[in-house]
Design an enzyme around this catalytic site. Structure first.
Site, PDB file in Angstrom:
ATOM      1  CG  HIS A 200     -11.758   0.735  -4.852  1.00 32.54           C
ATOM      2  ND1 HIS A 200     -10.845   0.882  -5.867  1.00 32.54           N
ATOM      3  CD2 HIS A 200     -11.381   1.602  -3.882  1.00 32.54           C
ATOM      4  CE1 HIS A 200      -9.950   1.794  -5.519  1.00 32.54           C
ATOM      5  NE2 HIS A 200     -10.254   2.256  -4.328  1.00 32.54           N
ATOM      6  CB  CYS A 238     -11.404   5.363  -5.782  1.00 33.99           C
ATOM      7  SG  CYS A 238      -9.643   5.610  -5.462  1.00 33.99           S
ATOM      8  CG  HIS A 267     -11.297   5.359  -1.299  1.00 35.75           C
ATOM      9  ND1 HIS A 267     -10.738   4.178  -1.731  1.00 35.75           N
ATOM     10  CD2 HIS A 267     -12.014   5.054  -0.190  1.00 35.75           C
ATOM     11  CE1 HIS A 267     -11.120   3.187  -0.915  1.00 35.75           C
ATOM     12  NE2 HIS A 267     -11.890   3.702   0.019  1.00 35.75           N
ATOM     13  CG  ASP A 311      -7.261   6.488  -1.239  1.00 35.86           C
ATOM     14  OD1 ASP A 311      -6.901   5.644  -0.396  1.00 35.86           O
ATOM     15  OD2 ASP A 311      -7.484   6.195  -2.420  1.00 35.86           O
ATOM     16  CG  HIS A 312      -3.098   5.744  -1.423  1.00 33.90           C
ATOM     17  ND1 HIS A 312      -2.804   5.239  -2.657  1.00 33.90           N
ATOM     18  CD2 HIS A 312      -3.860   4.810  -0.797  1.00 33.90           C
ATOM     19  CE1 HIS A 312      -3.363   4.043  -2.774  1.00 33.90           C
ATOM     20  NE2 HIS A 312      -4.017   3.768  -1.657  1.00 33.90           N
ATOM     21  CE1 TYR A 325      -5.097   3.458   3.114  1.00 34.90           C
ATOM     22  CE2 TYR A 325      -3.555   2.254   1.727  1.00 34.90           C
ATOM     23  CZ  TYR A 325      -4.810   2.778   1.952  1.00 34.90           C
ATOM     24  OH  TYR A 325      -5.791   2.638   1.006  1.00 34.90           O
TER      25      TYR A 325
HETATM   26  C1  DNO Z   1      -5.645   0.942  -1.977  1.00 35.12           C
HETATM   27  C2  DNO Z   1      -7.083   0.711  -1.758  1.00 35.12           C
HETATM   28  C3  DNO Z   1      -7.552  -0.542  -2.421  1.00 35.12           C
HETATM   29  C4  DNO Z   1      -8.953  -0.878  -1.988  1.00 35.12           C
HETATM   30  C5  DNO Z   1      -9.486  -2.105  -2.624  1.00 35.12           C
HETATM   31  C6  DNO Z   1     -10.944  -2.261  -2.297  1.00 35.12           C
HETATM   32  O1  DNO Z   1      -5.025   1.599  -1.242  1.00 35.12           O
HETATM   33  O2  DNO Z   1      -7.839   1.780  -2.140  1.00 35.12           O
HETATM   34  O3  DNO Z   1      -6.684  -1.579  -2.060  1.00 35.12           O
HETATM   35  O4  DNO Z   1      -8.974  -1.081  -0.607  1.00 35.12           O
HETATM   36  O5  DNO Z   1      -9.329  -2.096  -3.984  1.00 35.12           O
HETATM   37  O6  DNO Z   1     -11.285  -3.583  -2.460  1.00 35.12           O
END
Ligand code: DNO
Length: 347
Positions: A200, A238, A267, A311-312, A325
């Site tokens: 990531h 990401c 992501h 993602d978020h 989340y």
């Molecule tokens: C945040 C995530 C990160 C991710 C880590 C992977 O929300 O995208 O915490 O899980 O960096 O190791």
């Protein structure tokens, strides 16, 4: 693409029942959370996750994350034991059917934000990063009252100070060497087990508190992929981590690394890039700076067939819970990604 959703296990307010009702959902992204970083996950815990997830008619094919112990990043003599444990975890999750492992190589701090509930004009709340707030914090001053939300609560203030201090003399090149040392031992095991490793990017993709950060842009991703140049050594693209810096053209990177077959996990998150940082926004392109259509199209056109997750999300409709989340906004994001993908594939 295989649509996926992150789930924090039985303690998560979002249930597997919620997740399986999202259209097109395929894989649950999860991890064993009750084992300290660096230790081996029990087979029972891994199989327990698998059983629960499969009972909801979903697959357990992605782990996020198996965290990397700080001694490995620091290149300490104790690292070999932690690397052996890491390899054992790869073997164990692979045996349970996991195909992709997400991890990061950020010193001390994972993702960093200065506000976890910044209110947007529509009344929703979101995660935000304002540089001036980061600049006020010095983790080396143990008597400082300032902390940032999301800091690893497993460190006491003094422990945090000492681990940050250990990095003060470390150059980026030394961190690269430690990453290579780790990959040279871990990637062969992942090849043997048929698992893809997906690093990531650093979030945000620049140095904070003077700590070295190296997984930040195209040049460094090129360098990373060459450290061990096999398909199993890949990335989690990401969009928010890369896209919060104007120097990264995320659609171009998506096209390039998908064509190389090195993106194993995506992501998808939109951000509004500001002069002094960034705010996370709804997934829709119009809500932020990133062109989500262009990124999805770049993935599609270049044969991406890995895992992708919204993602978020913001907190909307009165939901409370783990920042980034919750259920609702991520589910909207999933539906938007489905729509983009269907339109692109039929277009
Ligand atoms: C945040 C995530 C990160 C991710 C880590 C992977 O929300 O995208 O915490 O899980 O960096 O190791």
């Amino acid at each position: 693409m295989k649509l996926s959703f992150r789930w924090y296990g039985k303690e998560d307010k979002v249930t597997l029942q919620n997740i399986c009702q999202i259209p097109g959902m395929h894989t649950v992204v999860s991890a064993v959370y009750d084992v300290p970083v660096g230790e081996v996950w029990s087979k029972e815990s891994i199989l327990g996750l698998k059983r629960q997830i499969e009972a909801a008619n979903l697959h357990f094919e992605v782990v996020e994350s198996i965290p990397v112990h700080e001694d490995i990043k620091l290149g300490k003599s104790t690292r070999d034991r932690y690397i052996e444990n890491y390899c054992e975890n790869i073997r164990r999750v692979a045996q349970a059917g996991v195909r992709c492992i997400c991890y990061n190589f950020m010193p001390v701090f994972d993702w960093t934000r200065t506000e976890l509930a910044h209110r947007l004009p529509d009344g929703s709340t979101t995660l935000a990063y304002y540089q001036e707030q980061v600049d006020m914090v010095n983790p080396l001053e143990s008597d400082s009252d300032l902390t940032l939300p999301g800091w690893d609560a497993s460190y006491s203030r003094d422990q945090l100070k000492s681990v940050v201090a250990e990095y003060q003399s470390m150059t980026e090149d030394a961190l690269w060497d430690n990453l290579q040392y780790f990959l040279k031992r871990v990637i062969p095991v992942s090849v043997e087990c048929g698992v893809n490793m997906a690093i990531h990017e650093d979030d945000p993709c620049w140095s904070i508190f003077g700590l070295p950060r190296i997984i930040t842009d195209e040049r460094n991703l090129d360098r990373f992929l060459k450290l061990v140049d096999v398909p199993n050594n890949g990335i989690t693209l990401c969009t928010g981590s890369l896209g919060c810096s104007g120097r990264n053209n995320v659609a171009k990177m998506a096209a390039k690394y998908a064509a190389m077959g090195r993106i194993h996990f995506v992501h998808m998150r939109n951000v509004a890039v500001l002069d002094n940082g960034f705010e996370e926004r709804a997934h829709l392109s119009a809500c932020g700076t990133l062109d989500m259509y262009a990124i999805m199209k770049a993935l599609y056109d270049n044969g991406f067939d890995g895992y992708i997750r919204p993602d978020h999300g913001r907190m909307i409709w009165g939901e409370t819970g783990r920042p980034g989340y919750g259920l609702y906004d991520r589910a909207l994001g999933a539906t938007y990604l489905n729509g983009l993908w269907e339109a692109i594939s039929k277009g």
